[in-house]
Design an enzyme around this catalytic site. Sequence first.
Site, short mmCIF file in Angstrom:
data_model
loop_
_atom_site.label_atom_id
_atom_site.label_comp_id
_atom_site.label_asym_id
_atom_site.label_seq_id
_atom_site.Cartn_x
_atom_site.Cartn_y
_atom_site.Cartn_z
N LEU A 65 0.83 -1.21 0.00
CA LEU A 65 0.00 0.00 0.00
C LEU A 65 0.87 1.26 0.00
O LEU A 65 2.06 1.20 0.30
CB LEU A 65 -0.91 -0.04 1.24
CG LEU A 65 -1.88 -1.25 1.24
CD1 LEU A 65 -2.48 -1.46 2.62
CD2 LEU A 65 -2.96 -1.04 0.19
N PRO A 66 0.24 2.42 -0.30
CA PRO A 66 1.07 3.62 -0.47
C PRO A 66 1.83 4.09 0.79
O PRO A 66 3.02 4.38 0.70
CB PRO A 66 0.04 4.69 -0.89
CG PRO A 66 -1.10 3.94 -1.49
CD PRO A 66 -1.15 2.64 -0.74
N THR A 96 6.41 0.62 1.82
CA THR A 96 7.44 1.42 2.48
C THR A 96 6.72 2.42 3.37
O THR A 96 6.02 3.31 2.86
CB THR A 96 8.31 2.18 1.45
OG1 THR A 96 8.91 1.23 0.58
CG2 THR A 96 9.39 2.98 2.14
N LYS A 171 15.58 -0.12 4.88
CA LYS A 171 15.14 0.46 3.60
C LYS A 171 15.39 1.98 3.56
O LYS A 171 15.95 2.51 2.60
CB LYS A 171 13.66 0.14 3.41
CG LYS A 171 12.92 0.97 2.40
CD LYS A 171 12.92 0.37 1.03
CE LYS A 171 12.32 1.35 0.04
NZ LYS A 171 12.43 0.96 -1.32
N LYS A 246 9.55 10.85 -0.82
CA LYS A 246 8.78 10.13 0.21
C LYS A 246 9.75 9.41 1.17
O LYS A 246 9.63 9.51 2.39
CB LYS A 246 7.85 9.11 -0.46
CG LYS A 246 7.14 8.22 0.55
CD LYS A 246 6.44 7.02 -0.05
CE LYS A 246 6.04 6.06 1.08
NZ LYS A 246 5.43 4.83 0.62
P1 NAD Z 1 0.67 2.40 -6.26
O1 NAD Z 1 0.07 3.71 -5.87
O2 NAD Z 1 0.89 2.07 -7.69
O3 NAD Z 1 -0.22 1.20 -5.64
C1 NAD Z 1 -0.87 1.25 -4.39
C2 NAD Z 1 -2.19 0.53 -4.56
O4 NAD Z 1 -2.82 0.43 -3.27
C3 NAD Z 1 -3.19 1.27 -5.47
O5 NAD Z 1 -3.60 0.41 -6.52
C4 NAD Z 1 -4.34 1.65 -4.52
O6 NAD Z 1 -5.61 1.62 -5.16
C5 NAD Z 1 -4.22 0.56 -3.47
N1 NAD Z 1 -4.86 0.88 -2.20
C6 NAD Z 1 -4.74 1.99 -1.43
N2 NAD Z 1 -5.47 1.85 -0.30
C7 NAD Z 1 -6.04 0.62 -0.35
C8 NAD Z 1 -6.90 -0.11 0.52
N3 NAD Z 1 -7.31 0.38 1.70
N4 NAD Z 1 -7.30 -1.35 0.14
C9 NAD Z 1 -6.89 -1.87 -1.03
N5 NAD Z 1 -6.07 -1.24 -1.89
C10 NAD Z 1 -5.66 0.00 -1.55
O7 NAD Z 1 2.04 2.29 -5.44
P2 NAD Z 1 3.29 1.33 -5.73
O8 NAD Z 1 4.26 2.00 -6.65
O9 NAD Z 1 2.79 -0.04 -6.05
O10 NAD Z 1 3.98 1.31 -4.29
C11 NAD Z 1 3.46 0.56 -3.21
C12 NAD Z 1 4.44 0.66 -2.05
O11 NAD Z 1 5.70 0.15 -2.46
C13 NAD Z 1 4.67 2.08 -1.55
O12 NAD Z 1 4.76 2.06 -0.17
C14 NAD Z 1 5.98 2.46 -2.20
O13 NAD Z 1 6.70 3.43 -1.46
C15 NAD Z 1 6.71 1.12 -2.22
N6 NAD Z 1 7.74 0.98 -3.25
C16 NAD Z 1 7.52 1.40 -4.52
C17 NAD Z 1 8.51 1.25 -5.47
C18 NAD Z 1 8.29 1.70 -6.91
O14 NAD Z 1 9.27 1.78 -7.65
N7 NAD Z 1 7.07 1.96 -7.34
C19 NAD Z 1 9.75 0.67 -5.13
C20 NAD Z 1 9.93 0.22 -3.83
C21 NAD Z 1 8.92 0.38 -2.89
#
Ligand code: NAD
Length: 296
Positions: A65-66, A96, A171, A246
């Site tokens: 999740l975000p 994260t 991390k 972030k």
């Molecule tokens: P994203 O915004 O693409 O995906 C998050 C998903 O969570 C969305 O589809 C949203 O609809 C869903 N969501 C939010 N609240 C929800 C709930 N209550 N129930 C169900 N679904 C819900 O984000 P992402 O890029 O996939 O990143 C996710 C996590 O991974 C973050 O914490 C980010 O910091 C971490 N991260 C991302 C990357 C990257 O390169 N994108 C790399 C490492 C870590």
Amino acid sequence: MTAIAFIGLGNMGGPMAANLVKAMHAVAAFDLSREALARAREAGCAAASSIVEAVKDADVVMTMLPAGKHVRAAYAGDDGVFAHARKGALLIDSSTIDVETARSCIAEARKRGFDMLDAPVSGGVGGAAAGTLTFMVGGSVEAFDRAKPILQAMGKNIFHAGGPGNGQAAKIANNMLLGITMIGTCEAFNLAERLGLDAQTFFNIASTASGQSWSMTSYCPAPGPVPTAPSNREYKPGFSAAMMLKDMRLAQEAAHAAKAATPLGAQAEALYALMEAAGKDSLDFSGVMKLIRGDL
Ligand code: NAD
């Protein structure tokens, strides 16, 4: 085959859930976004209509999740994981988030009779798709041993970083260092170029000298020397400056709480915040080169 609930099917969670399906696990997936849920169904997940439905038969619950507030709501809400997961289910949060929320969620999980791990990842969307993520895991050794075979379906390097929250700590400390070395690398290339060296010449020297770092040799922010780097595609991410910001903010929050001096981390956060203020934070984080060069 393990019954897994996967909550949060965005840029990272979507391909991670797909890799669990490829590894022959039964995945019940849930996301608030219909599009994300439809993609998960195409990848072979069973689409659930709520967290309650996704977790009811799961032996393992994963979340991606975000931010901390989404994680707290997904676990501790009335319609959340703690209230509806099966007794003995293993809970793994790979988002994260701040160390404080990670630790308090794991403590709450324990009170409710669950084993829970924080297991943030590095490797980005490419690593999520290829199943080559690095997992940094905090929590008990027993829970880590249970989680490892599941995480191996999504990642290549699986590290136990210690007790609850230590995955998040690893991390953000790593990403703070990455953010700082990237800015230092940009400054060095800009200085060398202003003094008359071309980027390739400086790279040839510095990449085999003491200024060498991952930011330079794998992800050079000056166009040219590393063909696969975002600097050669107008800083299209990669890993966006917004995501780096972030992580920098999480690092500063944790540093204040722990009274750890991080003067360069604070400065780096301020520079990525300038990219945000300029509306350029969708560029790759190595696009901070443009800020340093004065052409943002
Ligand atoms: P994203 O915004 O693409 O995906 C998050 C998903 O969570 C969305 O589809 C949203 O609809 C869903 N969501 C939010 N609240 C929800 C709930 N209550 N129930 C169900 N679904 C819900 O984000 P992402 O890029 O996939 O990143 C996710 C996590 O991974 C973050 O914490 C980010 O910091 C971490 N991260 C991302 C990357 C990257 O390169 N994108 C790399 C490492 C870590």
